[in-house]
Design a protein around this motif. Structure first.
Motif, PDB file in Angstrom:
ATOM      1  N   UNK A 296      13.574  17.757   6.820  1.00  0.00           N
ATOM      2  CA  UNK A 296      14.861  18.145   6.235  1.00  0.00           C
ATOM      3  C   UNK A 296      15.766  16.946   5.997  1.00  0.00           C
ATOM      4  N   UNK A 297      15.556  15.877   6.760  1.00  0.00           N
ATOM      5  CA  UNK A 297      16.368  14.675   6.601  1.00  0.00           C
ATOM      6  C   UNK A 297      15.835  13.749   5.512  1.00  0.00           C
ATOM      7  N   UNK A 298      14.556  13.873   5.186  1.00  0.00           N
ATOM      8  CA  UNK A 298      13.924  12.944   4.249  1.00  0.00           C
ATOM      9  C   UNK A 298      13.780  13.524   2.847  1.00  0.00           C
ATOM     10  N   UNK A 299      13.293  14.744   2.730  1.00  0.00           N
ATOM     11  CA  UNK A 299      12.936  15.321   1.427  1.00  0.00           C
ATOM     12  C   UNK A 299      14.090  15.329   0.426  1.00  0.00           C
ATOM     13  N   UNK A 300      15.318  15.767   0.797  1.00  0.00           N
ATOM     14  CA  UNK A 300      16.395  15.794  -0.205  1.00  0.00           C
ATOM     15  C   UNK A 300      16.771  14.433  -0.768  1.00  0.00           C
ATOM     16  N   UNK A 301      16.391  13.348  -0.086  1.00  0.00           N
ATOM     17  CA  UNK A 301      16.759  12.001  -0.538  1.00  0.00           C
ATOM     18  C   UNK A 301      15.551  11.194  -1.013  1.00  0.00           C
ATOM     19  N   UNK A 302      14.413  11.878  -1.230  1.00  0.00           N
ATOM     20  CA  UNK A 302      13.182  11.173  -1.591  1.00  0.00           C
ATOM     21  C   UNK A 302      13.210  10.617  -3.007  1.00  0.00           C
ATOM     22  N   UNK A 303      14.057  11.166  -3.859  1.00  0.00           N
ATOM     23  CA  UNK A 303      14.189  10.689  -5.240  1.00  0.00           C
ATOM     24  C   UNK A 303      15.632  10.268  -5.467  1.00  0.00           C
ATOM     25  N   UNK A 304      15.826   9.056  -5.982  1.00  0.00           N
ATOM     26  CA  UNK A 304      17.167   8.513  -6.203  1.00  0.00           C
ATOM     27  C   UNK A 304      17.340   8.155  -7.671  1.00  0.00           C
ATOM     28  N   UNK A 305      18.393   8.693  -8.295  1.00  0.00           N
ATOM     29  CA  UNK A 305      18.685   8.362  -9.693  1.00  0.00           C
ATOM     30  C   UNK A 305      19.005   6.885  -9.853  1.00  0.00           C
ATOM     31  N   UNK A 306      19.679   6.325  -8.864  1.00  0.00           N
ATOM     32  CA  UNK A 306      20.009   4.895  -8.914  1.00  0.00           C
ATOM     33  C   UNK A 306      18.740   4.049  -8.893  1.00  0.00           C
ATOM     34  N   UNK A 307      17.767   4.425  -8.059  1.00  0.00           N
ATOM     35  CA  UNK A 307      16.510   3.683  -7.997  1.00  0.00           C
ATOM     36  C   UNK A 307      15.756   3.776  -9.313  1.00  0.00           C
TER      37      UNK A 307
END
Length: 275
Positions: free
Chosen positions: A139-150
């Motif tokens: 739950x801590x990792x999946x929502x942030x696995x894709x970054x528009x900035x990256x």
């Protein structure tokens, strides 16, 4: 002309030094306050008369800071790794592959950068509940696995490389993933460092989301535990202990930036929007 130039140079350096002191002073005071006895914290002196590590000892006794440190490092590591992989693959597709809607997808991704995380907070939480991932590291990792900035950073970096480099790799039988990770990555080290540092910092400093999805103290990240420690009463109104927790929280980020600031500044200075 030389005299006037010298005066301008002196004024410029004076302004830069003043600006640097403005930013450095709070950090120095924070470190000094974390080492100060309780009766000296309120004096607002730059450095305590009798520095010691009592505040850190009290903090370690009151909260499982070691466990939360490991949790934060694991979450930040896996989140950063996923952001690097997803950002580079999507960025490569948008930069070097021709397909319908490529520009539209890119503009949509850039648009999402203007949306605060709070907008997607409830949908993300509902998704985690439906997937039964609440109170887990997923739950801590999946929502942030894709970054528009990256994605943006990698797209711009890949567009700045010559097409001949990619064509030569294809002639040698390299797959698309091999081109990204074995050929292109070594040529965009400043971008890699920048994305890694910013992703690590973003994951490390995240407080709101862990407070929502994590309730088990054994799974809490360091920012979450420090926040609860400072506001939940465990610190017993001891300001020095709270500041010691803040220093320990900021230390990994400061160390990472000190080691990689050259690449970070180089990438941020050279990255621009290209069509």
């Amino acid at each position: 002309m030389k005299k006037r130039f010298s005066i301008k140079r002196i004024l410029m350096y004076a302004a830069l030094i003043l600006a640097a002191l403005t930013f450095i002073y709070p950090f120095v005071w924070m470190i000094g306050a974390s080492l100060a006895p309780q009766h000296e914290v309120g004096k607002m002196t730059l450095w305590p008369d009798h520095p010691g590590f009592e505040n850190f000892k009290l903090m370690i006794e009151k909260i499982p800071i070691g466990r939360s440190l490991i949790n934060s490092l694991l979450v930040a590591f896996f989140t950063t790794s996923l952001v690097m992989i997803t950002g580079s693959t999507v960025g490569y597709a948008l930069a070097r592959m021709n397909f319908k809607g490529r520009q539209l997808i890119f503009y949509v991704i850039v648009f999402t950068m203007s949306l605060p995380f709070q907008v997607t907070l409830i949908p993300n939480y509902i998704t985690m509940v439906n997937l039964h991932l609440v109170d887990s590291f997923f739950a801590l990792v999946i929502p942030f696995a894709v970054s528009a900035f990256a994605v943006l950073m990698f797209r711009q970096a890949f567009q700045g490389l010559p097409q001949a480099l990619i064509d030569a790799a294809r002639l040698d039988g390299c797959t698309e993933l091999g081109i990204i990770f074995r050929v292109l990555w070594p040529n965009i080290k400043p971008t890699l460092v920048t994305v890694a540092i910013l992703s690590f910092i973003g994951s490390w400093n995240e407080v709101l989301w862990p407070l929502i999805v994590i309730r088990n103290e054994q799974l809490m990240t360091m920012p979450q535990l420090v926040t609860l420690f400072a506001t939940g009463g465990r610190a017993d109104s001891m300001l020095g202990v709270k500041i010691a927790a803040a220093v320990l929280l900021a230390l990994p980020v400061m160390i990472a930036f000190l080691f990689f600031q050259k690449h970070f500044i180089q990438s941020m200075a050279s990255t621009g929007l290209k069509d």
